[in-house]
Scaffold this active site. Structure first.
Site, PDB file in Angstrom:
ATOM      1  N   GLY A   9      -2.433   0.166 -13.849  1.00  0.00           N
ATOM      2  CA  GLY A   9      -1.266  -0.737 -13.427  1.00  0.00           C
ATOM      3  C   GLY A   9      -1.502  -2.043 -14.092  1.00  0.00           C
ATOM      4  N   ALA A  11      -2.861  -4.818 -12.902  1.00  0.00           N
ATOM      5  CA  ALA A  11      -4.476  -5.307 -12.693  1.00  0.00           C
ATOM      6  C   ALA A  11      -5.080  -4.876 -13.649  1.00  0.00           C
ATOM      7  CB  ALA A  11      -4.548  -5.181 -11.125  1.00  0.00           C
ATOM      8  N   ALA A  40       8.127  -1.929  -9.590  1.00  0.00           N
ATOM      9  CA  ALA A  40       8.104  -3.440  -9.209  1.00  0.00           C
ATOM     10  C   ALA A  40       9.835  -3.710  -9.574  1.00  0.00           C
ATOM     11  CB  ALA A  40       7.315  -4.203  -9.621  1.00  0.00           C
ATOM     12  N   GLU A 102      13.932 -15.710  -4.031  1.00  0.00           N
ATOM     13  CA  GLU A 102      13.980 -14.836  -3.235  1.00  0.00           C
ATOM     14  C   GLU A 102      13.414 -15.146  -1.686  1.00  0.00           C
ATOM     15  OE1 GLU A 102      11.096 -11.717  -4.083  1.00  0.00           O
ATOM     16  OE2 GLU A 102      12.538 -10.907  -5.729  1.00  0.00           O
ATOM     17  N   HIS A 210       8.877  -2.044   3.805  1.00  0.00           N
ATOM     18  CA  HIS A 210      10.374  -2.663   3.244  1.00  0.00           C
ATOM     19  C   HIS A 210      11.238  -1.957   4.274  1.00  0.00           C
ATOM     20  CE1 HIS A 210      13.552  -3.502   0.821  1.00  0.00           C
ATOM     21  NE2 HIS A 210      12.704  -4.350   0.129  1.00  0.00           N
ATOM     22  N   ARG A 248      12.100  -9.895   6.771  1.00  0.00           N
ATOM     23  CA  ARG A 248      11.721  -8.527   6.307  1.00  0.00           C
ATOM     24  C   ARG A 248      11.327  -7.749   7.800  1.00  0.00           C
ATOM     25  NH1 ARG A 248       8.647  -6.911   0.984  1.00  0.00           N
ATOM     26  NH2 ARG A 248      10.445  -7.641  -0.042  1.00  0.00           N
ATOM     27  N   HIS A 298       5.173   0.111   2.238  1.00  0.00           N
ATOM     28  CA  HIS A 298       5.667  -0.716   1.027  1.00  0.00           C
ATOM     29  C   HIS A 298       4.564  -1.338   0.301  1.00  0.00           C
ATOM     30  CE1 HIS A 298       8.001  -2.406  -2.050  1.00  0.00           C
ATOM     31  NE2 HIS A 298       7.673  -3.685  -1.672  1.00  0.00           N
ATOM     32  N   ARG A 333       2.804 -10.694   3.145  1.00  0.00           N
ATOM     33  CA  ARG A 333       2.914 -11.108   1.438  1.00  0.00           C
ATOM     34  C   ARG A 333       4.293 -11.693   1.311  1.00  0.00           C
ATOM     35  NH1 ARG A 333       4.952  -7.757  -3.086  1.00  0.00           N
ATOM     36  NH2 ARG A 333       5.969  -6.851  -1.312  1.00  0.00           N
ATOM     37  N   SER A 338       2.595 -10.364  -5.380  1.00  0.00           N
ATOM     38  CA  SER A 338       1.551  -9.563  -5.655  1.00  0.00           C
ATOM     39  C   SER A 338       1.211  -9.079  -7.206  1.00  0.00           C
ATOM     40  CB  SER A 338       1.600  -8.030  -4.849  1.00  0.00           C
ATOM     41  OG  SER A 338       3.322  -7.925  -5.047  1.00  0.00           O
TER      42      SER A 338
HETATM   43  C1  LIG Z   1       9.317  -0.150  -5.175  1.00  0.00           C
HETATM   44  C2  LIG Z   1       8.235  -1.440  -5.408  1.00  0.00           C
HETATM   45  C3  LIG Z   1       8.762  -2.829  -5.783  1.00  0.00           C
HETATM   46  C4  LIG Z   1       8.055  -3.700  -5.629  1.00  0.00           C
HETATM   47  N1  LIG Z   1       8.589  -5.085  -6.292  1.00  0.00           N
HETATM   48  C5  LIG Z   1       7.464  -5.883  -6.416  1.00  0.00           C
HETATM   49  C6  LIG Z   1       7.878  -7.437  -7.006  1.00  0.00           C
HETATM   50  O1  LIG Z   1       9.118  -7.530  -7.466  1.00  0.00           O
HETATM   51  N2  LIG Z   1       7.048  -8.157  -7.320  1.00  0.00           N
HETATM   52  C7  LIG Z   1       5.865  -7.972  -6.653  1.00  0.00           C
HETATM   53  O2  LIG Z   1       4.921  -9.113  -6.905  1.00  0.00           O
HETATM   54  N3  LIG Z   1       5.362  -6.963  -6.441  1.00  0.00           N
HETATM   55  C8  LIG Z   1       6.257  -5.980  -6.074  1.00  0.00           C
HETATM   56  N4  LIG Z   1       5.722  -4.990  -5.752  1.00  0.00           N
HETATM   57  C9  LIG Z   1       4.165  -4.389  -5.552  1.00  0.00           C
HETATM   58  C10 LIG Z   1       3.616  -4.498  -6.743  1.00  0.00           C
HETATM   59  O3  LIG Z   1       4.275  -3.616  -7.397  1.00  0.00           O
HETATM   60  C11 LIG Z   1       2.196  -3.992  -6.332  1.00  0.00           C
HETATM   61  O4  LIG Z   1       1.400  -4.741  -5.718  1.00  0.00           O
HETATM   62  C12 LIG Z   1       1.385  -4.033  -7.995  1.00  0.00           C
HETATM   63  O5  LIG Z   1       2.046  -3.529  -9.005  1.00  0.00           O
HETATM   64  C13 LIG Z   1       0.022  -3.530  -7.901  1.00  0.00           C
HETATM   65  O6  LIG Z   1      -0.681  -3.335  -9.028  1.00  0.00           O
HETATM   66  P1  LIG Z   1      -1.951  -2.709  -9.229  1.00  0.00           P
HETATM   67  O7  LIG Z   1      -2.139  -2.907 -10.693  1.00  0.00           O
HETATM   68  O8  LIG Z   1      -2.987  -3.421  -8.184  1.00  0.00           O
HETATM   69  O9  LIG Z   1      -1.751  -1.081  -8.475  1.00  0.00           O
HETATM   70  P2  LIG Z   1      -0.781  -0.373  -9.169  1.00  0.00           P
HETATM   71  O10 LIG Z   1       0.242  -0.501 -10.363  1.00  0.00           O
HETATM   72  O11 LIG Z   1      -0.552   0.966  -8.139  1.00  0.00           O
HETATM   73  O12 LIG Z   1      -1.847   0.452 -10.410  1.00  0.00           O
HETATM   74  C14 LIG Z   1      -2.920   1.450  -9.914  1.00  0.00           C
HETATM   75  C15 LIG Z   1      -3.282   2.251 -11.100  1.00  0.00           C
HETATM   76  O13 LIG Z   1      -4.654   2.974 -10.756  1.00  0.00           O
HETATM   77  C16 LIG Z   1      -4.829   4.179 -11.084  1.00  0.00           C
HETATM   78  N5  LIG Z   1      -5.686   4.787 -10.191  1.00  0.00           N
HETATM   79  C17 LIG Z   1      -5.723   5.025  -8.908  1.00  0.00           C
HETATM   80  N6  LIG Z   1      -6.792   5.683  -8.479  1.00  0.00           N
HETATM   81  C18 LIG Z   1      -7.610   6.049  -9.790  1.00  0.00           C
HETATM   82  C19 LIG Z   1      -8.784   6.473  -9.742  1.00  0.00           C
HETATM   83  N7  LIG Z   1      -9.464   7.219  -8.889  1.00  0.00           N
HETATM   84  N8  LIG Z   1      -9.090   6.570 -11.298  1.00  0.00           N
HETATM   85  C20 LIG Z   1      -8.614   6.240 -12.213  1.00  0.00           C
HETATM   86  N9  LIG Z   1      -7.434   5.639 -11.947  1.00  0.00           N
HETATM   87  C21 LIG Z   1      -6.805   5.355 -10.688  1.00  0.00           C
HETATM   88  C22 LIG Z   1      -3.403   4.853 -10.843  1.00  0.00           C
HETATM   89  O14 LIG Z   1      -2.919   5.792 -11.509  1.00  0.00           O
HETATM   90  C23 LIG Z   1      -2.636   3.350 -11.386  1.00  0.00           C
HETATM   91  O15 LIG Z   1      -2.557   3.432 -12.893  1.00  0.00           O
HETATM   92  C24 LIG Z   1       6.582  -3.517  -5.577  1.00  0.00           C
HETATM   93  C25 LIG Z   1       6.351  -2.493  -5.242  1.00  0.00           C
HETATM   94  C26 LIG Z   1       6.923  -1.211  -5.129  1.00  0.00           C
HETATM   95  C27 LIG Z   1       6.391   0.209  -4.925  1.00  0.00           C
END
Ligand SMILES: Cc1cc2nc3c(=O)[nH]c(=O)nc-3n(C[C@H](O)[C@H](O)[C@H](O)COP(=O)(O)OP(=O)(O)OC[C@H]3O[C@@H](n4cnc5c(N)ncnc54)[C@H](O)[C@@H]3O)c2cc1C
Length: 458
Positions: A9, A11, A40, A102, A210, A248, A298, A333, A338
């Site tokens: 993702g 991160a 997101a 927002e 949410h 919210r 959420h 949050r 995020s």
């Molecule tokens: C519908 C929705 C709307 C949102 N809108 C917003 C917004 O507008 N603004 C905002 O700031 N935040 C928003 N958020 C929150 C935000 O999207 C997330 O907090 C953020 O994208 C998290 O990023 P991440 O990289 O930490 O995790 P993720 O994007 O969830 O990525 C995790 C990754 O790790 C991989 N993974 C998991 N376990 C393993 C493993 N064991 N081995 C290898 N890979 C693995 C997954 O497949 C994925 O690729 C929203 C969330 C949702 C669900």
């Protein structure tokens, strides 16, 4: 030096791109739609406008977080915000010229590309990573440890990848609930792996719900901006059930209670200019102007405890993004903080690792719980039904205890679910997103954090 980054993702991709000097291996499945990032909608909050200021963003973040925030982490978040967003822009990412305002922000500072910001970010970062970082398309099953230090990862097929540093960027655990806005794989497997290896978890009881996720298949998150643009929350007869612009968590509880006592709740879109909302418009065209909604899990505020450099208590292990708990969000949050957190702390994790740190943090907690780790079979259906029933927008002691009993002996993610329930049981107060019906007020006796670990240290 070799670094393994786990997770694809924002991160994981961003952290991988932030290294300059070391060999990076990114381990993640390829399908971008498995990441929360892809879904997101709103955007990334950052005080870029000369009339705005990181300090005002900081105050908004603390207010939303019920002042439970780790002040240092929140300060780092808002001050690095403009820099990382500018970096994205310099790399060629195109935001809309005007940021959104927002809920909870006192200035329009949410940078976006319409309501598909996450999808665009994923496409952009995936392309940038191509050819720059070695990719292994696989899931990680386990962290490898040696004398308490993390030294690599074991993949699903049993292969091992050794590393001098491992960065966990595996996302949150909101899909452990039956009703969720997250893709089904966001179950916190990475958090479980870290805890199994000896990492401390914290803030697990803080899960943001949410208020308006559609009761359609698949469920779709109907953004807060719709309510800002005139959407109402109504009952079967079209009567308003609550002011849709209240915070919210208040709206989420009102919808939850109305559904339990009286029946369905709908988001009435008849007064909304639908051309501004492509995601919601697709639902509108299919189901009409009244969409049945309910709250859904959420965002997971809790996760692997880290300091402001993303360091966990385990040598060799860093965590970033939704799987981490920096404390920056406090007990709730602030919208669009995020994606920002992943960018800011991902950048800092890369700096930290390249500086070859020798100091390692120890974390103090107000209280600690040690959870018996069960090796048995996992029953994800039972986990999801249980959390949905007893750890939703409202919790209380009796049902939380029942939930823990129900999950006794359940292995895999059952362990993480029990840890979440133990944390929710421990916090005998209401604070931010954690609402206890039997303790509806905040209490000074719980003004600190609970540290959770598993008794698995091998
Ligand atoms: C519908 C929705 C709307 C949102 N809108 C917003 C917004 O507008 N603004 C905002 O700031 N935040 C928003 N958020 C929150 C935000 O999207 C997330 O907090 C953020 O994208 C998290 O990023 P991440 O990289 O930490 O995790 P993720 O994007 O969830 O990525 C995790 C990754 O790790 C991989 N993974 C998991 N376990 C393993 C493993 N064991 N081995 C290898 N890979 C693995 C997954 O497949 C994925 O690729 C929203 C969330 C949702 C669900």
């Amino acid at each position: 030096m070799r670094v393994v980054v786990v997770g694809g993702g924002i991160a994981g991709l961003w952290t991988s791109l932030s290294f300059r000097k070391v060999e990076v291996i990114l381990v993640a499945p390829r399908d971008p739609s498995r990441a929360n990032t892809f879904w997101a909608q709103g955007g990334i909050a950052a005080a870029l406008d000369p009339h705005d200021s990181p300090l005002v963003h900081y105050e908004d973040t603390l207010k939303a977080g019920a002042h439970f925030n780790d002040k240092r982490a929140a300060m780092v978040l808002v001050h690095y915000g403009p820099m990382v967003v500018n970096k994205l822009i310099q790399m060629g990412f195109r935001f809309n010229p005007r940021p959104h305002l927002e809920g909870g922000h006192s200035f329009p500072r949410v940078w976006n590309t319409g309501d598909e910001t996450g999808r665009r970010l994923m496409e952009f970062l995936e392309e940038k990573v191509e050819g720059r970082v070695e990719r292994v398309e696989a899931y990680v099953r386990e962290l490898l440890t040696e004398g308490g230090r993390v030294v690599g990862v074991r993949l699903e097929d049993g292969r091992e990848v050794e590393a001098d540093a491992v960065v966990l960027a595996t996302g949150g655990y909101a899909a452990l609930w039956r009703r969720t806005s997250n893709p089904s794989g966001s179950v916190g497997y990475g958090i479980l792996m870290a805890a199994r290896a000896g990492a401390y978890l914290t803030d697990l009881e803080f899960v943001q719900f949410h208020p308006t996720v559609s009761l359609t298949d698949p469920p779709v998150l109907l953004t807060e901006a719709l309510r800002g643009a005139g959407a109402r929350l109504v009952d079967e007869e079209g009567r308003d059930i609550i002011n849709p612009l209240l915070p919210r968590d208040v709206v989420a509880r009102a919808i939850h209670n109305h559904r339990r006592r009286y029946g369905p709740v709908y988001l009435d879109l008849s007064k909304v200019p639908m051309e501004r909302f492509p995601v919601a418009r697709r639902l509108y065209e299919r189901y009409g102007e009244r969409i049945p909604v309910s709250p859904a899990a959420h965002y997971s505020i809790g996760g692997v405890r880290t300091d402001v450099w993303g360091r966990t208590n385990l040598r060799g292990l860093w965590a970033v993004g939704e799987c981490s708990a920096t404390g920056a969000h406090g007990a709730n949050r602030l919208a669009s903080n995020s994606l920002l957190e992943a960018l800011v702390f991902g950048y800092r994790v890369a700096i930290d690792i390249e500086n070859d740190v020798s100091e390692w943090p120890t974390f103090g907690f107000m209280d600690e719980r040690v959870i018996d780790y069960v090796e048995g079979d996992e029953n994800l259906d039972l986990v999801r039904d249980t959390l949905e029933e007893v750890a939703g927008v409202e919790r209380e002691e009796r049902s939380l205890r029942e939930g823990i009993e129900r999950l006794e002996g359940i292995g895999g993610l059952g362990n993480l679910a029990r840890a979440i329930l133990e944390a929710a049981l421990w916090r005998e107060e209401s604070r931010g997103v954690h609402y206890r019906k039997d303790h509806p007020e905040a209490s000074e006796a719980f003004a600190g954090r609970l540290g959770v670990r598993f008794n698995t240290i091998r």
